[in-house]
Design a protein around this motif. Structure first.
Motif: not given
Length: 71
Positions: A1-4, A6-9
């Motif tokens: 899972m990318t950082r973007a 993860r931040i969105t979730l």
């Protein structure tokens, strides 16, 4: 899972947690005695007559009641 992702979730989870929390707070702090009832008020009822637009009733004319054969 990318950082973007993860931040969105995490942002979505935080928003949902906030909404659930505010709803729980609303229910816990609700005081039914302080609020006016919506079902037991003295406001007049809105009664719709037969000639309400969109009711499907035939419009009446000032000439009198319709007889058979008139449309």
């Amino acid at each position: 899972m990318t950082r973007a992702v993860r931040i969105t979730l995490l942002t979505i989870a935080a928003a949902l947690a906030f909404m659930v929390g505010t709803f729980v707070w609303f229910v816990v702090t609700w005081d039914a005695e302080a609020e006016k009832s919506l079902t037991q008020n003295d406001a007049p009822l809105l009664l719709l007559g037969e000639n309400t637009p969109g009711s499907g009733a035939a419009p009446r004319s000032a000439a009198g009641p319709m007889t058979e054969g008139q449309t």
